[in-house]
Scaffold this motif. Sequence first.
Motif: not given
Length: 102
Positions: A59-61, A70-74
């Motif tokens: 994840v990244e912020t 928070y966002r998923l680093r797919s």
Amino acid sequence: MLTSVNAELLRALADPLRLRVVCLLARESLCTTHLVEETGARQTNLSNHLRVLREAGVVETEPCGRFTYYRLRSEVLTDLATFFGGLAERGCDASSPRRPCG
């Protein structure tokens, strides 16, 4: 061969709460408050799990005022899926010759 980065990633995803967080973030970016509501976890516990996911690169912020989203680093999960897909393609089946023992 499994690299230490892959091993760290697998350890991060092996925890049920962290896996739940990843599944939630696959749908949308969420702040800690949303994740507490969705998971029922305590904020301090959730923060520790989010730190593990950040350190593993899952994840990244994104700061937004006094909140952190928070966002998923797919792409990280795509790379992991590619790794396991490659293992599956190279996997032996019952008709493969065996290495002799001895």
